[in-house]
Motif scaffolding. Structure first.
Motif, PDB file in Angstrom:
ATOM      1  N   HIS A 418       0.742  -1.042   0.070  1.00 55.87           N
ATOM      2  CA  HIS A 418      -0.063  -0.134  -0.050  1.00 55.87           C
ATOM      3  C   HIS A 418       0.976   1.258  -0.124  1.00 55.87           C
ATOM      4  O   HIS A 418       2.095   1.280   0.534  1.00 55.87           O
ATOM      5  CB  HIS A 418      -1.052   0.097   1.221  1.00 55.87           C
ATOM      6  N   TRP A 419       0.383   2.426  -0.722  1.00 55.77           N
ATOM      7  CA  TRP A 419       1.034   3.428  -0.811  1.00 55.77           C
ATOM      8  C   TRP A 419       0.981   4.571   0.353  1.00 55.77           C
ATOM      9  O   TRP A 419       1.406   5.546   0.266  1.00 55.77           O
ATOM     10  CB  TRP A 419       0.826   4.102  -2.284  1.00 55.77           C
ATOM     11  N   GLN A 424       1.254   9.947   2.470  1.00 53.02           N
ATOM     12  CA  GLN A 424       0.426  10.448   3.128  1.00 53.02           C
ATOM     13  C   GLN A 424       0.733  12.075   3.471  1.00 53.02           C
ATOM     14  O   GLN A 424      -0.223  12.918   3.485  1.00 53.02           O
ATOM     15  CB  GLN A 424       0.477  10.030   4.731  1.00 53.02           C
ATOM     16  N   ASP A 425       1.742  12.564   3.624  1.00 58.64           N
ATOM     17  CA  ASP A 425       2.258  13.826   3.989  1.00 58.64           C
ATOM     18  C   ASP A 425       2.769  14.435   2.618  1.00 58.64           C
ATOM     19  O   ASP A 425       3.613  15.489   2.802  1.00 58.64           O
ATOM     20  CB  ASP A 425       3.289  13.853   5.144  1.00 58.64           C
ATOM     21  N   ALA A 430      -3.685  12.096  -3.402  1.00 60.65           N
ATOM     22  CA  ALA A 430      -4.821  11.351  -4.020  1.00 60.65           C
ATOM     23  C   ALA A 430      -4.439  10.109  -4.350  1.00 60.65           C
ATOM     24  O   ALA A 430      -5.295   9.180  -4.314  1.00 60.65           O
ATOM     25  CB  ALA A 430      -4.778  12.233  -5.493  1.00 60.65           C
ATOM     26  N   LEU A 431      -3.425   9.585  -4.035  1.00 61.06           N
ATOM     27  CA  LEU A 431      -2.878   8.098  -4.314  1.00 61.06           C
ATOM     28  C   LEU A 431      -2.584   7.360  -3.150  1.00 61.06           C
ATOM     29  O   LEU A 431      -2.100   6.303  -3.119  1.00 61.06           O
ATOM     30  CB  LEU A 431      -1.873   8.039  -5.191  1.00 61.06           C
ATOM     31  N   VAL A 432      -3.111   7.688  -2.038  1.00 55.43           N
ATOM     32  CA  VAL A 432      -2.861   6.690  -0.774  1.00 55.43           C
ATOM     33  C   VAL A 432      -3.454   5.869  -0.613  1.00 55.43           C
ATOM     34  O   VAL A 432      -3.036   4.817   0.056  1.00 55.43           O
ATOM     35  CB  VAL A 432      -3.131   8.082   0.363  1.00 55.43           C
ATOM     36  N   HIS A 433      -4.783   5.562  -1.457  1.00 57.79           N
ATOM     37  CA  HIS A 433      -5.019   4.336  -1.161  1.00 57.79           C
ATOM     38  C   HIS A 433      -4.727   3.379  -2.620  1.00 57.79           C
ATOM     39  O   HIS A 433      -5.649   2.227  -2.476  1.00 57.79           O
ATOM     40  CB  HIS A 433      -6.743   4.426  -1.411  1.00 57.79           C
ATOM     41  N   SER A 434      -3.902   3.556  -3.123  1.00 58.70           N
ATOM     42  CA  SER A 434      -3.353   2.876  -4.310  1.00 58.70           C
ATOM     43  C   SER A 434      -2.334   1.881  -3.567  1.00 58.70           C
ATOM     44  O   SER A 434      -1.788   2.196  -2.540  1.00 58.70           O
ATOM     45  CB  SER A 434      -2.835   3.628  -5.335  1.00 58.70           C
ATOM     46  N   ARG A 435      -2.111   0.841  -4.474  1.00 59.04           N
ATOM     47  CA  ARG A 435      -0.979  -0.118  -4.140  1.00 59.04           C
ATOM     48  C   ARG A 435      -0.432  -0.499  -5.183  1.00 59.04           C
ATOM     49  O   ARG A 435      -1.021  -0.540  -6.618  1.00 59.04           O
ATOM     50  CB  ARG A 435      -1.809  -0.989  -3.140  1.00 59.04           C
ATOM     51  N   SER A 436       0.684  -1.385  -5.132  1.00 55.36           N
ATOM     52  CA  SER A 436       1.461  -1.942  -5.931  1.00 55.36           C
ATOM     53  C   SER A 436       1.634  -3.554  -5.669  1.00 55.36           C
ATOM     54  O   SER A 436       2.769  -4.002  -5.239  1.00 55.36           O
ATOM     55  CB  SER A 436       2.788  -1.341  -6.379  1.00 55.36           C
ATOM     56  N   PHE A 476     -11.544  18.961  -7.249  1.00 51.11           N
ATOM     57  CA  PHE A 476     -12.588  18.433  -7.044  1.00 51.11           C
ATOM     58  C   PHE A 476     -12.791  17.094  -6.067  1.00 51.11           C
ATOM     59  O   PHE A 476     -13.717  16.434  -5.943  1.00 51.11           O
ATOM     60  CB  PHE A 476     -12.782  17.406  -8.665  1.00 51.11           C
ATOM     61  N   GLY A 477     -11.597  16.759  -5.413  1.00 52.19           N
ATOM     62  CA  GLY A 477     -11.754  15.934  -4.099  1.00 52.19           C
ATOM     63  C   GLY A 477     -10.426  15.806  -3.401  1.00 52.19           C
ATOM     64  O   GLY A 477      -9.404  16.501  -3.573  1.00 52.19           O
ATOM     65  N   VAL A 478     -10.529  15.042  -2.455  1.00 48.29           N
ATOM     66  CA  VAL A 478      -9.443  14.695  -1.328  1.00 48.29           C
ATOM     67  C   VAL A 478      -8.535  13.654  -2.007  1.00 48.29           C
ATOM     68  O   VAL A 478      -7.120  13.430  -1.960  1.00 48.29           O
ATOM     69  CB  VAL A 478      -9.739  14.682   0.008  1.00 48.29           C
TER      70      VAL A 478
END
Length: 821
Positions: A418-419, A424-425, A430-436, A476-478
């Protein structure tokens, strides 16, 4: 309207001051819009009422009170009838959700239950044989009594045969009416269970004490860890034995209960014998009534063929709904199977699709290659295969050891990557919920598909991540969760783009297959084929058209959906299905979900707030759609496509293949549905899988209810994103005719599949490997490296099976499987 306006203002203020409530904002807006629409409709109705010249004050005063009372009476009567039906239905559902009472059996008597001892099973068989023989004697006695009651003649010789029949029944039941041996066994089991409970408490106390002492040790941690691990193994063994003893104790108690029922029946029969043998005039009608009551108790202690063969499940409650759903499922599967047959020739013989998921089983079952050599001999006999096998087995095997705690203190490898912690900081929140994620099976499959296809899959997903970050930077979002989407009717920019691309791509693919789909009416496209294939295609075309008509009529008349929306839903589902099958046939995707469907189109374009788009018109279709297409395990169309490819490669006989497929589906459906019903009544549906028995049905109906109350409309311009995706796919398909180096379009339609977040990185790794081998190696090098990647797949599959077996036997959770939801 005022209430929802106030609620909306509160949520907006909370979002403006902090991130709290950002997920409530869309719901609050939808509720407010629904209230405003209701208010507008009420005002319009009031204006129409005022404009009616026949509605005057005197008419209203004189006639409306009675009209209101009549309507209220009708409403009350209908509510009372509905409550009565609900009570009757809820009583049936409650039994299924809680399970049958203790004195009833959900499983047939001939089925040995898990952990059941030989004594228990043989005791049930003895009660069956002895009880049925005794029951026959009692039936003879009942017939004799019936004759005596009707003739009204009583004499000592006439009751003698009845007494003899009762004596025979009593003699047959006596051997199975003594629980003394089992009572002694219960006493032994209770003593052992008590000792095990004390042992477990002692072990848990010791482990807790040693763990606390370890925190303050200056040295000797390894020795302390070994001691703790040994005690934990002892605790696990004691817990396992405790469960076994508890199960045996429960079975023994149940067996004693049944034997005591037999003894009670024997006592009742002995009393009846005494009544018949007494001097004077016995009351034969009363005696016969008591005898029939005693005979009815035989089923309760297993002396019944019905209980032995089908158990005590109330199958009559299920026959009608199961048959109706079997018709719907059967027609759906018929349409999907014949549809696959009709598109297969175009894909496999004209477009030369590779069907990666079909290649692997062909190799593993020793299928010959083009030169006639057995493929699996080269794989299993070479070192390259075992290198790949060792890599995946080593990584996942390490995690198995960690989860089983065989070696204390080990940490499992995180293959999800998980990224969140890294981003996070940063400016890339925008990609904090992405993963590889590293998924060895997907890496191996990516190596088997063409490099252009695998490149397209990961390239368009990376393009989506870039687009997501740009959307967040634009305000447009967090993060990704600021753009909600789900499987029934809500789109975000990603799924809308993918949905538009999917529709265009599928329509183009469908157009290429048009000649085969209607070949039952126009035989010219199949004239040059061999007779057996021509016959198969024409029959498939006929069954596809008839099955489609039958399915539409069943959904319309059986579920009560609107005819237009039934046809619309069917057409959209078939268009989407051909795109999803193409994902698997060309892209080798292992798991598939589609967060785009007909109800997304209704919400995104006209909206569900109009009279002709009201959710009540198509709400029943949402149930059908959820059952057949929501869960990746029930969407059978891609598996059918791979099966046809295997049949074609191995030159299987067509009729035998289709009969085997149909027979397999029928057996699986009957067995699966039957066992699920039996398990539900055995332990209670509330104790079964939360997703299938609670989460899915409850969530589905909650969603449908919410949709009908709020009549949602598109507020995120998803229709524009849909058109953008459709336009992008159209341009890409057109330009690839002249510039073949452009990305393959299949990656763009993968945006509707949320599971791609778990696949894309592994596909990237497989693409890198294949690109390097294709560029720097020759055919022999490619085949050897391919063996490595097939070894990766087989290694992971092997560890998954081992993990499942260990998890079951050790009673520990080992989260290693192929599920990547």
């Amino acid at each position: 309207a005022f209430d929802t306006q106030a609620r909306l203002q509160q949520v907006e203020q909370r979002v403006g001051s902090s991130a709290d409530g950002q997920f409530d904002l869309p719901n609050a807006r939808q509720l407010h819009q629904a209230a405003l629409r209701a208010k507008t409709e009420a005002e319009a109705e009031w204006q129409r009422t005022l404009a009616d010249p026949t509605v005057t004050v005197s008419v209203v005063i004189d006639t409306y009170p009675q009209v209101i009372r009549d309507v209220e009476m009708q409403v009350g009567e209908r509510k009372a009838a509905l409550r009565k039906l609900e009570q009757h239905a809820f009583a049936k559902v409650d039994t299924f959700r809680r399970g049958l009472p203790d004195d009833l059996r959900a499983f047939p008597g001939f089925v040995p239950l898990p952990g059941e001892s030989y004594t228990t099973y043989s005791g049930r068989l003895r009660r069956l044989t002895h009880g049925l023989s005794a029951l026959r004697s009692l039936q003879d006695a009942d017939r004799l009594l019936a004759v005596q009651v009707e003739s009204d003649v009583v004499s000592p010789p006439s009751t003698a045969p009845v007494i003899q029949a009762l004596d025979a029944a009593i003699d047959l039941l006596n051997p199975v009416s003594d629980p003394s041996g089992l009572i002694d066994e219960m006493s032994t089991l209770e003593t052992e269970w008590s000792q095990l409970a004390d042992q477990r408490v002692q072990l848990e106390t010791t482990i807790t004490r040693l763990s606390e002492e370890r925190r303050f040790l200056q040295s000797g941690w390894a020795q302390q860890d070994k001691q703790i691990a040994a005690l934990r193994r002892q605790l696990h063994a004691a817990t396992k034995r405790d469960k076994a003893v508890f199960s045996s104790l429960g079975q023994a108690k149940n067996e004693v209960h049944l034997i005591r029922k037999v003894a009670q029946t024997v006592q009742e029969l002995q009393l009846l014998r005494e009544d018949l043998a007494q001097q004077g005039d016995p009351d034969l009608p009363v005696i016969r009534e008591k005898l029939e009551t005693a005979m009815q108790q035989f089923r309760s202690f297993d002396a019944s063929w019905a209980r032995f063969i089908i158990g005590d499940v109330p199958w009559s409650h299920w026959i009608a709904p199961v048959l109706r759903w079997f018709i719907i499922i059967g027609l759906t599967y018929l349409v999907l199977l014949t549809f696959n047959v009709l598109i297969f020739r175009q894909w496999a013989h004209h477009e030369k699709l590779q069907y990666p998921l079909a290649q692997l089983p062909e190799i593993l079952v020793n299928a010959p290659d083009d030169s006639g050599n057995a493929a699996s001999a080269r794989f299993f006999g070479g070192g390259a295969f075992w290198i790949g096998f060792s890599v995946s087995a080593a990584f996942l095997g390490w995690n198995v050891v960690c989860y089983t705690d065989w070696v204390p203190g080990l940490t499992p490898l995180d293959l999800n990557n998980h990224w969140g912690d890294a981003l996070q900081d940063s400016s890339l929140t925008a990609l904090v919920h992405s993963r590889s994620a590293v998924f060895f099976t997907m890496i191996g499959l990516a190596f088997l598909i063409p490099a252009k296809v695998s490149f397209s899959i990961w390239f368009f997903y990376v393009l989506y991540l870039i687009q997501l970050q740009a959307m967040v930077w634009a305000g447009f979002g967090v993060d990704e969760r600021s753009f909600p989407a789900e499987i029934l009717y809500t789109l975000n920019f990603r799924t809308a783009e993918g949905g538009g691309a999917l529709m265009v791509f599928a329509l183009v693919v469908l157009y290429k297959c048009r000649n085969y789909i209607f070949c039952c009416c126009n035989t010219k496209p199949v004239e040059d084929l061999n007779p057996s294939e021509r016959k198969e295609l024409r029959l498939a075309s006929l069954l596809f058209l008839l099955g489609s008509i039958g399915l539409i009529l069943t959904l319309w008349l059986g579920l009560g959906a609107n005819l237009f929306y039934t046809i619309f839903t069917f057409v959209v589902i078939m268009i989407i299905t051909i795109g999803l099958i193409r994902m698997v046939a060309e892209g080798g995707i292992l798991g598939l979900k589609c967060w785009f469907g007909p109800f997304h189109l209704i919400r995104s374009f006209p909206g569900m707030d109009k009279a002709w788009t009201a959710p009540t018109l198509f709400a029943p279709l949402l149930v059908y759609y959820s059952i057949i297409f929501m869960d990746i395990k029930t969407f059978i169309a891609p598996a059918m496509a791979n099966g046809l490819k295997i049949r074609d490669d191995l030159k299987m006989e067509r009729l035998r293949f289709h009969l085997a497929i149909v027979l397999g589906i029928v057996v699986a459906a009957i067995t699966g549905v039957g066992l699920h019903i039996i398990f539900g009544y055995s332990v209670g549906a509330d104790a079964m899988s939360d997703w299938f028995y609670t989460g899915l049905p409850k969530g589905m109906y909650t969603k449908i209810t919410y949709m009908m109350k709020t009549t949602p409309v598109d507020e995120t311009a998803s229709h524009l994103w849909f058109l953008g995706g459709a336009g992008m796919m159209s341009i890409l398909l057109y330009c690839r005719q002249f510039f073949f180096s452009l990305p393959h379009p299949i990656g763009l339609i993968m945006l509707v599949n949320p599971i791609m977040q778990s696949y894309w990185f592994s596909i990237l790794l497989g693409w890198l490997a294949k690109s390097m081998v294709s560029k720097y190696g020759n055919i022999a090098c490619y085949e050897k490296v391919r063996n490595v990647f097939i070894g990766l797949i087989v290694g992971e599959l092997t560890v998954v099976v081992v993990a499942m077996v260990l998890s079951y036997n050790l009673g520990v959770s080992i989260p290693i499987d192929l599920n990547r939801n």
